[in-house]
Design an enzyme around this catalytic site. Sequence first.
Site, PDB file in Angstrom:
ATOM      1  N   ASP A  61      70.639 -15.779  63.087  1.00 42.37           N
ATOM      2  CA  ASP A  61      69.831 -16.737  62.986  1.00 42.37           C
ATOM      3  C   ASP A  61      70.211 -17.983  64.145  1.00 42.37           C
ATOM      4  O   ASP A  61      71.305 -18.570  63.857  1.00 42.37           O
ATOM      5  CB  ASP A  61      69.552 -17.307  61.526  1.00 42.37           C
ATOM      6  CG  ASP A  61      68.299 -18.324  61.654  1.00 42.37           C
ATOM      7  OD1 ASP A  61      68.462 -19.482  61.718  1.00 42.37           O
ATOM      8  OD2 ASP A  61      67.009 -17.932  61.569  1.00 42.37           O
TER       9      ASP A  61
ATOM     10  N   THR B 220      68.846 -20.975  64.419  1.00 41.48           N
ATOM     11  CA  THR B 220      68.872 -22.384  63.905  1.00 41.48           C
ATOM     12  C   THR B 220      70.103 -22.510  62.984  1.00 41.48           C
ATOM     13  O   THR B 220      70.783 -23.675  63.045  1.00 41.48           O
ATOM     14  CB  THR B 220      67.551 -22.824  63.049  1.00 41.48           C
ATOM     15  OG1 THR B 220      66.586 -22.849  63.942  1.00 41.48           O
ATOM     16  CG2 THR B 220      67.727 -23.643  62.497  1.00 41.48           C
TER      17      THR B 220
ATOM     18  N   CYS C 217      61.736 -16.712  71.877  1.00 42.98           N
ATOM     19  CA  CYS C 217      62.344 -17.255  70.820  1.00 42.98           C
ATOM     20  C   CYS C 217      62.543 -18.731  71.481  1.00 42.98           C
ATOM     21  O   CYS C 217      63.627 -18.782  72.414  1.00 42.98           O
ATOM     22  CB  CYS C 217      63.819 -16.912  70.288  1.00 42.98           C
ATOM     23  SG  CYS C 217      64.423 -17.875  69.202  1.00 42.98           S
ATOM     24  N   ASN C 218      62.141 -19.912  71.077  1.00 40.94           N
ATOM     25  CA  ASN C 218      62.352 -21.086  71.534  1.00 40.94           C
ATOM     26  C   ASN C 218      63.807 -21.522  71.201  1.00 40.94           C
ATOM     27  O   ASN C 218      64.561 -22.014  72.180  1.00 40.94           O
ATOM     28  CB  ASN C 218      61.523 -22.198  71.117  1.00 40.94           C
ATOM     29  CG  ASN C 218      59.874 -21.902  71.725  1.00 40.94           C
ATOM     30  OD1 ASN C 218      59.436 -22.412  72.538  1.00 40.94           O
ATOM     31  ND2 ASN C 218      59.220 -20.899  70.933  1.00 40.94           N
TER      32      ASN C 218
ATOM     33  N   ALA D 133      66.628 -19.815  70.826  1.00 41.44           N
ATOM     34  CA  ALA D 133      67.572 -18.952  71.447  1.00 41.44           C
ATOM     35  C   ALA D 133      67.694 -19.589  72.955  1.00 41.44           C
ATOM     36  O   ALA D 133      68.543 -19.332  73.605  1.00 41.44           O
ATOM     37  CB  ALA D 133      66.927 -17.640  71.490  1.00 41.44           C
TER      38      ALA D 133
ATOM     39  N   THR E 211      61.297 -25.677  64.806  1.00 38.53           N
ATOM     40  CA  THR E 211      62.533 -25.346  63.845  1.00 38.53           C
ATOM     41  C   THR E 211      63.300 -26.791  63.995  1.00 38.53           C
ATOM     42  O   THR E 211      63.282 -27.309  65.133  1.00 38.53           O
ATOM     43  CB  THR E 211      63.330 -24.227  64.040  1.00 38.53           C
ATOM     44  OG1 THR E 211      64.113 -24.246  65.205  1.00 38.53           O
ATOM     45  CG2 THR E 211      62.358 -22.861  64.101  1.00 38.53           C
TER      46      THR E 211
ATOM     47  N   LYS F 118      57.711 -16.538  58.726  1.00 40.48           N
ATOM     48  CA  LYS F 118      58.772 -15.303  58.782  1.00 40.48           C
ATOM     49  C   LYS F 118      58.753 -14.451  57.630  1.00 40.48           C
ATOM     50  O   LYS F 118      58.823 -12.947  57.773  1.00 40.48           O
ATOM     51  CB  LYS F 118      60.083 -15.693  59.036  1.00 40.48           C
ATOM     52  CG  LYS F 118      60.346 -16.457  60.307  1.00 40.48           C
ATOM     53  CD  LYS F 118      61.782 -16.718  60.316  1.00 40.48           C
ATOM     54  CE  LYS F 118      62.120 -17.474  61.700  1.00 40.48           C
ATOM     55  NZ  LYS F 118      62.240 -16.394  62.801  1.00 40.48           N
TER      56      LYS F 118
ATOM     57  N   CYS G 224      58.090 -23.036  68.424  1.00 39.33           N
ATOM     58  CA  CYS G 224      58.736 -21.733  67.759  1.00 39.33           C
ATOM     59  C   CYS G 224      57.675 -20.512  67.953  1.00 39.33           C
ATOM     60  O   CYS G 224      56.530 -20.824  67.497  1.00 39.33           O
ATOM     61  CB  CYS G 224      58.828 -21.933  66.256  1.00 39.33           C
ATOM     62  SG  CYS G 224      59.437 -20.835  65.163  1.00 39.33           S
TER      63      CYS G 224
END
Length: 255
Positions: free
Chosen positions: A49, A51, A84-85, A87, A135, A179, A211
Amino acid sequence: MEGAIGIIGGVGPYAGVDIIRKIFDNTVAKTDQEHLDLYLTNLPARIGDRTAYLLEGGENPVQGLFESLEKLAIIGATVIAIPCNTAHAPAIYDELAKRVQSTIANLKLLNMVEETCNQISRCYPQGGKIGLLATKGTHAVGVYRQYLDQYPSLELVEPDDEGKERVHQAIYDTEYGIKAVSPVSNKAIDVLQKESDRLVERGVDVIILGCTELPLALQEGMVRCPLVDPTLVLARAAISAIAPEKLRNVDSFCS
């Protein structure tokens, strides 16, 4: 046409599916054969994950991202998109880009956040207030702030701490979060609409859905200002990188 688009999935249950649909929707094609070559990996257990890593530390998810990228390169991908922002936080994305540069020749790694901010700057050449829903990890490390800072006329407006927590739970909560629940729960949608309203009340001109879960819950017309979908921006950038002549013209925000 040469090359193929590679999508690193496993970074949000439906993020890979969502960007593929947007690639298809934005490709000029009248037959099956006229669509672009495209590959998807989905290795969620290998990618930690993002975040949690940014806020708490531990193993960098870059290793799992790179394993996915290597598989895509082996089967012929020449342009890589990561839907994925979070990332794209420097601690993750910059390390991945460094590995790509040193080990895989002629592979283009797209930057979702950079593409999105560039697009916004073209839409608001005179400046504006840009809202952000994301996030807690994306907010905490300033993933969007670092790119929007390059445009002094654009002001980033983020929710307060309580608002950031509410948005984060709308994404991650195991009972109602995006999610965890499909289709998206009414509670998650309600939370996101209310946080969007709070940003509008603070004068934002547009809101970034920062996100890849968020475009599954919010679409144009559901809030009182335009929305920017970075997944859509990334999809169009991927098409342009492979076959710009096949990029469909669209009459929408930041098209």
